[in-house]
Write an enzyme that holds these catalytic residues in place. Structure first.
Site, PDB file in Angstrom:
ATOM      1  N   ASP A   3       0.811  -1.217   0.000  1.00 35.46           N
ATOM      2  CA  ASP A   3       0.000   0.000   0.000  1.00 35.46           C
ATOM      3  C   ASP A   3       0.845   1.268   0.000  1.00 35.46           C
ATOM      4  O   ASP A   3       2.070   1.217   0.118  1.00 35.46           O
ATOM      5  CB  ASP A   3      -0.944  -0.006   1.208  1.00 35.46           C
ATOM      6  CG  ASP A   3      -0.220  -0.349   2.515  1.00 35.46           C
ATOM      7  OD1 ASP A   3       1.012  -0.397   2.526  1.00 35.46           O
ATOM      8  OD2 ASP A   3      -0.908  -0.564   3.528  1.00 35.46           O
ATOM      9  N   HIS A  40      -7.126  -4.163  10.403  1.00 35.66           N
ATOM     10  CA  HIS A  40      -6.849  -3.994   8.961  1.00 35.66           C
ATOM     11  C   HIS A  40      -5.536  -4.661   8.568  1.00 35.66           C
ATOM     12  O   HIS A  40      -4.636  -4.842   9.390  1.00 35.66           O
ATOM     13  CB  HIS A  40      -6.903  -2.518   8.537  1.00 35.66           C
ATOM     14  CG  HIS A  40      -5.759  -1.652   8.947  1.00 35.66           C
ATOM     15  ND1 HIS A  40      -5.884  -0.622   9.834  1.00 35.66           N
ATOM     16  CD2 HIS A  40      -4.463  -1.639   8.558  1.00 35.66           C
ATOM     17  CE1 HIS A  40      -4.721  -0.009   9.983  1.00 35.66           C
ATOM     18  NE2 HIS A  40      -3.830  -0.612   9.219  1.00 35.66           N
ATOM     19  N   ASN A  68      -7.465  -1.945  14.305  1.00 41.53           N
ATOM     20  CA  ASN A  68      -8.870  -2.262  14.021  1.00 41.53           C
ATOM     21  C   ASN A  68      -8.982  -3.517  13.139  1.00 41.53           C
ATOM     22  O   ASN A  68     -10.024  -3.764  12.536  1.00 41.53           O
ATOM     23  CB  ASN A  68      -9.569  -1.077  13.340  1.00 41.53           C
ATOM     24  CG  ASN A  68      -8.920  -0.699  12.016  1.00 41.53           C
ATOM     25  OD1 ASN A  68      -7.957  -1.328  11.584  1.00 41.53           O
ATOM     26  ND2 ASN A  68      -9.451   0.316  11.365  1.00 41.53           N
ATOM     27  N   GLU A  92      -9.402  -1.599   5.166  1.00 43.72           N
ATOM     28  CA  GLU A  92     -10.080  -1.170   6.383  1.00 43.72           C
ATOM     29  C   GLU A  92     -11.382  -1.959   6.591  1.00 43.72           C
ATOM     30  O   GLU A  92     -11.909  -2.559   5.651  1.00 43.72           O
ATOM     31  CB  GLU A  92     -10.414   0.322   6.259  1.00 43.72           C
ATOM     32  CG  GLU A  92      -9.195   1.245   6.316  1.00 43.72           C
ATOM     33  CD  GLU A  92      -8.770   1.564   7.740  1.00 43.72           C
ATOM     34  OE1 GLU A  92      -8.701   0.648   8.579  1.00 43.72           O
ATOM     35  OE2 GLU A  92      -8.494   2.747   7.998  1.00 43.72           O
TER      36      GLU A  92
HETATM   37  C1  GLP Z   1      -0.471   0.666   8.549  1.00 43.92           C
HETATM   38  C2  GLP Z   1      -0.086  -0.205   7.361  1.00 43.92           C
HETATM   39  C3  GLP Z   1      -0.245  -1.663   7.654  1.00 43.92           C
HETATM   40  C4  GLP Z   1       0.365  -1.997   8.992  1.00 43.92           C
HETATM   41  C5  GLP Z   1      -0.367  -1.260  10.076  1.00 43.92           C
HETATM   42  C6  GLP Z   1       0.186  -1.532  11.453  1.00 43.92           C
HETATM   43  O1  GLP Z   1      -1.761   1.078   8.526  1.00 43.92           O
HETATM   44  N1  GLP Z   1      -0.823   0.142   6.203  1.00 43.92           N
HETATM   45  O2  GLP Z   1       0.341  -2.438   6.628  1.00 43.92           O
HETATM   46  O3  GLP Z   1       0.295  -3.387   9.239  1.00 43.92           O
HETATM   47  O4  GLP Z   1      -0.224   0.138   9.826  1.00 43.92           O
HETATM   48  O5  GLP Z   1       1.341  -0.774  11.621  1.00 43.92           O
HETATM   49  P1  GLP Z   1       2.381  -0.960  12.782  1.00 43.92           P
HETATM   50  O6  GLP Z   1       3.154  -2.168  12.434  1.00 43.92           O
HETATM   51  O7  GLP Z   1       3.229   0.272  12.733  1.00 43.92           O
HETATM   52  O8  GLP Z   1       1.617  -1.092  14.036  1.00 43.92           O
END
Ligand code: GLP
Length: 241
Positions: A67, A138, A136, A143
């Site tokens: 993404d 995702h 949440n 989402e």
């Molecule tokens: C973002 C990314 C995800 C990631 C998530 C959790 O929203 N798009 O790919 O898994 O955050 O991030 P973190 O690993 O910093 O908690």
């Protein structure tokens, strides 16, 4: 689902890096799906160290990122393209032509979604998809919605996701409101899925995603149906189980 318990973030990262490196050693031209965020960072650091020691060769590896934020490009330190170059690509020998990341700067975003789907089709099945988990539920930027979204698409980021990711930005207002993300089809089609989860703040999401019903309101829950899904989680992330 195969659950691998890790003591802490460092242990989780080393275990995940071991799985990724085994994949690359066994199949040097693997298609690896990559994630951003704090969760995979330790694994990337470990992979870079092994590369520097001469234990790993990325020259044949093809990568696809999940993404990107809308409106952010490489010049912006918070863009996912920049994240990947800063933490991984600039330090290993991946061929630039083998790196694929959706663009959040495209003027025609729908065309960019279709272009990215075509890139995914041309690469064939992802051999190993690395994932983090949003608070949440995702994955990528898929989402919570009323249905599972299949292909690459544009999303409006939820307030909770923007708030969680605001730690990487100076001000809340700077956090983009939209993103482009790979859909769930390519994620669940991956030969193997590897998720890393660390910390108490993820404990609820982990419990809901993998020990509750499968629902698009918790996108990661779809992985309960995946035949080769490995979850590496630390003690804090598993604390509600
Ligand atoms: C973002 C990314 C995800 C990631 C998530 C959790 O929203 N798009 O790919 O898994 O955050 O991030 P973190 O690993 O910093 O908690």
């Amino acid at each position: 689902m195969r659950l691998i318990r890790a003591e802490n973030y460092k242990d989780m990262s080393r275990k995940a890096a071991n799985i990724i490196s085994a994949q690359i050693i066994l199949k040097p031209d693997s298609v690896i799906g990559l994630a951003t965020g704090a969760s995979p960072l330790g694994a990337y650091e470990q992979l870079v160290r092994w590369y520097q020691k001469g234990d790993l060769d990325f020259s044949g590896v093809r990568t696809v990122n999940l993404d990107e934020y809308l409106g952010l490009g490489f010049q912006c330190p918070q863009s996912y393209r920049r994240f990947m170059y800063d933490h991984l690509f600039s330090q290993i020998n991946t061929e630039p032509s083998n790196i694929h990341i959706p663009s959040g700067l495209a003027t025609d975003l729908e065309a960019e979604c279709r272009r990215y789907d075509a890139v995914l089709r041309s690469l064939g099945r992802i051999d190993l998809q690395l994932l983090g988990l949003g608070c949440n539920g995702h994955i990528g930027f898929n989402e919570p919605e009323d249905e599972f979204r299949k292909g690459t698409h544009i999303v409006h980021l939820s307030d909770s996701t923007r708030k969680a990711n605001s730690r990487f930005f100076d001000r809340m207002e700077d956090v983009p409101t939209g993103a482009i993300t790979m859909g769930l089809f390519d994620i669940v089609q991956a030969e193997r899925v590897l998720m890393v989860v660390s910390g108490k703040e993820k404990a609820n999401a982990l419990k809901d995603a993998f020990f509750g019903p499968v629902t698009p309101r918790i996108p990661a829950s779809i992985l309960q149906f995946h035949a080769n899904f490995t979850l590496v989680a630390d003690t804090d992330a598993l604390s509600l189980l």
